[in-house]
Write a protein that holds these residues in place. Structure first.
Motif, mmCIF file in Angstrom:
data_model
loop_
_atom_site.group_PDB
_atom_site.id
_atom_site.type_symbol
_atom_site.label_atom_id
_atom_site.label_comp_id
_atom_site.label_asym_id
_atom_site.label_seq_id
_atom_site.Cartn_x
_atom_site.Cartn_y
_atom_site.Cartn_z
ATOM 1 N N ASP A 126 36.561 -25.656 97.273
ATOM 2 C CA ASP A 126 35.142 -25.542 97.632
ATOM 3 C C ASP A 126 34.371 -25.194 96.354
ATOM 4 N N ARG A 127 33.036 -25.115 96.460
ATOM 5 C CA ARG A 127 32.220 -24.835 95.273
ATOM 6 C C ARG A 127 32.532 -23.455 94.693
ATOM 7 N N GLY A 128 32.849 -22.500 95.573
ATOM 8 C CA GLY A 128 33.196 -21.163 95.089
ATOM 9 C C GLY A 128 34.403 -21.225 94.152
ATOM 10 N N LEU A 129 35.407 -22.000 94.568
ATOM 11 C CA LEU A 129 36.606 -22.151 93.741
ATOM 12 C C LEU A 129 36.252 -22.792 92.409
ATOM 13 N N MET A 130 35.351 -23.797 92.461
ATOM 14 C CA MET A 130 34.970 -24.482 91.222
ATOM 15 C C MET A 130 34.311 -23.514 90.235
ATOM 16 N N PHE A 131 33.461 -22.613 90.756
ATOM 17 C CA PHE A 131 32.767 -21.704 89.844
ATOM 18 C C PHE A 131 33.682 -20.579 89.349
ATOM 19 N N LEU A 132 34.574 -20.108 90.214
ATOM 20 C CA LEU A 132 35.539 -19.095 89.741
ATOM 21 C C LEU A 132 36.467 -19.704 88.698
ATOM 22 N N ASN A 133 36.814 -20.969 88.906
ATOM 23 C CA ASN A 133 37.658 -21.661 87.925
ATOM 24 C C ASN A 133 36.909 -21.813 86.599
ATOM 25 N N LEU A 134 35.605 -22.099 86.676
ATOM 26 C CA LEU A 134 34.798 -22.171 85.442
ATOM 27 C C LEU A 134 34.779 -20.829 84.723
ATOM 28 N N LEU A 135 34.731 -19.738 85.508
ATOM 29 C CA LEU A 135 34.740 -18.402 84.909
ATOM 30 C C LEU A 135 36.044 -18.192 84.130
ATOM 31 N N LEU A 136 37.154 -18.612 84.729
ATOM 32 C CA LEU A 136 38.438 -18.519 84.026
ATOM 33 C C LEU A 136 38.397 -19.347 82.740
ATOM 34 N N LEU A 137 37.861 -20.573 82.852
ATOM 35 C CA LEU A 137 37.824 -21.466 81.688
ATOM 36 C C LEU A 137 36.914 -20.908 80.587
ATOM 37 N N LEU A 138 35.881 -20.135 80.990
ATOM 38 C CA LEU A 138 35.027 -19.478 79.980
ATOM 39 C C LEU A 138 35.874 -18.612 79.055
ATOM 40 N N TRP A 139 36.773 -17.805 79.644
ATOM 41 C CA TRP A 139 37.603 -16.905 78.822
ATOM 42 C C TRP A 139 38.674 -17.684 78.073
ATOM 43 N N VAL A 140 39.117 -18.785 78.679
ATOM 44 C CA VAL A 140 40.110 -19.633 78.000
ATOM 45 C C VAL A 140 39.503 -20.268 76.748
ATOM 46 N N THR A 141 38.302 -20.829 76.878
ATOM 47 C CA THR A 141 37.681 -21.502 75.729
ATOM 48 C C THR A 141 37.244 -20.497 74.663
#
Lengths: 208, 208, 208, 208
Positions: free
Chosen positions: A82-97
């Motif tokens: 869902d969209r919530g998962l997409m944004f939490l995943n983006l949050l993870l990717l923020l720290w990854v990048t």
């Protein structure tokens, strides 16, 4: 049926995440600089002198690699996005990048005989802690919204949540260790990555 | 059935590896620098003077390209992925992502009239050797854990293992050659890549 | 049947776009520089002093992340891809790949006490506006050529077009705000990204 | 059946190529540098003064974008991949990944009042010509080895070969134009890209 398109959505989310992980892990090399030699200076000792660069490179590579493996394992259990998962995943990717930045700063200050070494270590550990928190948040969201396969009982859910939250505690503790010794922090983070890799291999080997 | 999800896992592993190979091969260009000209200096001779940069770029591009083709061929034979395979693959990708660093250092010191040229060549060759070892380790693991298609007899397995281990010996020998001549090492590595490309094309053409 | 190959085409278009988004979002980190310290200077205050870098990084990450989510949502509704769609999508990707440049320039001049801060903010806003225009153009083209799923009536089409055109107006207004205050512009763009993320999550949660 | 695995091979080849195209097109932005201002200097005129950077960026983006679209169209017609195709495709990707280098050099020397501007333009054109030759070679190989769909008669094959070879002549001619005027070369290459984009859209619109 919505199943088809939901699965498609998960797969594009995974593909995007794979791309970000693959790029972040490869960009780490751009922080490695060939030593600038003076007239008559020898390359080999100058290269050895740059060991903090290589140690930090290796550690961040190991961490991003294991994060990718865990991301992979986690998303194999997720059926729908869902969209919530997409944004939490983006949050993870923020720290990854972001990780190449504190990695480079950590390497630069690792041998400083001042508080700067500790601060660089703490910023590095904080980045890892924030990534671990994002990981837990994804799993918590996924369980709460029933986005996983349905054959999971309450005990299993709690157990998996604890397992995915373990990194938060470990990396959080590293922030504290940073103020004891920057070099110890790097060693600890690296050993944790190695341990985690082998532990995972063994567990899987034993159960599957 | 677990087959479906196991195949999916292999495909995400391949996609991640493809990403890393694609990025590493493209990042090589960032090491190429436009020559800095003095007032009235001509671009063309300055560019020709930078030939070690281009030779090293071309060689590393060829090696990464062939590695990718081999990775591709190898994984087409692999049916299932376990965590051990994932971590050995990460080990291979570690050396793949690192390659732009020794490439740039090799180009920088290729024409040094000192031991530095040899050291840079040896570090470059060592990186290739470590990648070749990781390649062999993946194949060895895959055979031992029966992750390949099942129609392979003992003789075929041994033969394929020898074939995949060949690079280790070749690149290992290049570490030795590095101390004879840095430029010869680069030429040798490049010729090996070209030979390997054509040999592969011919073999396939003959059998398939 | 052409359906099969047309769907394949859309999926490769999405994969290419995902790649570009993933790379652009990850390259942002290359603009972050570890502060150069003088003898005895402390790292922590120097790092805090670099806050415009981090604020711009975070804002551009959020915008590219949300753009990717929207791109994703949009393309899930697109059934077929023609060459026109491919070129309009390339136009969007042009502005996506460009973003790290105005981001870095914005961060560099955010605290300037001169018109330069406003110019940098306006260039940044203009980049976002151009991306938003490309987004609207894609959707307008897709509707006009009937490349979407067929169960959309005229009212829905107009409504969706307005929704996708909203960003154009917002970001266009930010160009104006840039000449009032550069810092306000950054704050506004960031808040819009956050609002947009939550608004999307809520909407979807309510309808699906 | 070998069809299944052969198609899989083509799809991984496309995925790898997409990755390389996506990265090369995104790395172009790293060549854009925020102008370094002196005390009291204004940003806007300094930015306008950097127009060769932006013109070269836009042109290379357009060329890589169109190359990707053509690569896409070409590979949709290719049913099977052999090792020869993989290596010719790598040859194409060599010139694709190299492009950011001559782009940056072209931009740097575009306004030089010396032969250097012409040399930089010629190197840029040569890179494009080599890419176009690789494109033709791929198509020639694909026809010769019958890797395409079988419903193509001799006349169609020759016609398609001529069409794909067109770029070689055009870009080859640009090498000559480079020695007349560097700026004219850039304009010509850009206009060709724009023309090619629209011509393609129209053709497809007419036939499909």
């Amino acid at each position: 049926m919505s199943t088809q398109s939901d699965l498609a959505e998960t797969s594009r989310l995974e593909a995007f995440s794979d791309g970000v992980f693959a790029i972040a892990i490869t960009l780490l090399v751009l922080e490695l600089r060939s030593p600038e030699l003076e007239e008559g200076e020898r390359l080999w000792p100058a290269l050895l002198h740059e060991w903090p660069q290589f140690a930090a490179y290796l550690t961040s590579f190991a961490i991003l690699g294991i994060m990718w493996v865990n991301h992979h394992s986690m998303f194999r259990q997720i059926q729908r996005a869902d969209r919530g998962l997409m944004f939490l995943n983006l949050l993870l990717l923020l720290w990854v990048t972001l990780l190449p930045f504190p990695t480079s700063m950590f390497a630069e200050h690792l041998e400083d005989h001042s508080i700067n070494a500790n601060v660089a270590a703490a910023v590095y550990s904080a980045n890892l802690t924030l990534a671990a928190i994002a990981f837990s948040a994804i799993w918590w969201h996924v369980l709460r919204k029933h986005l996983v396969e349905h054959d999971m009982d309450r005990a299993q859910m709690r157990k998996s949540l604890i397992r995915y939250s373990f990194g938060t505690v470990i990396y959080g503790a590293c922030i504290g260790v940073s103020f004891v010794s920057a070099q110890l922090t790097l060693l600890l983070v690296f050993l944790l990555a190695v341990y985690y890799a082998f532990e995972q291999v063994r567990t899987r080997g034993g159960t599957a």
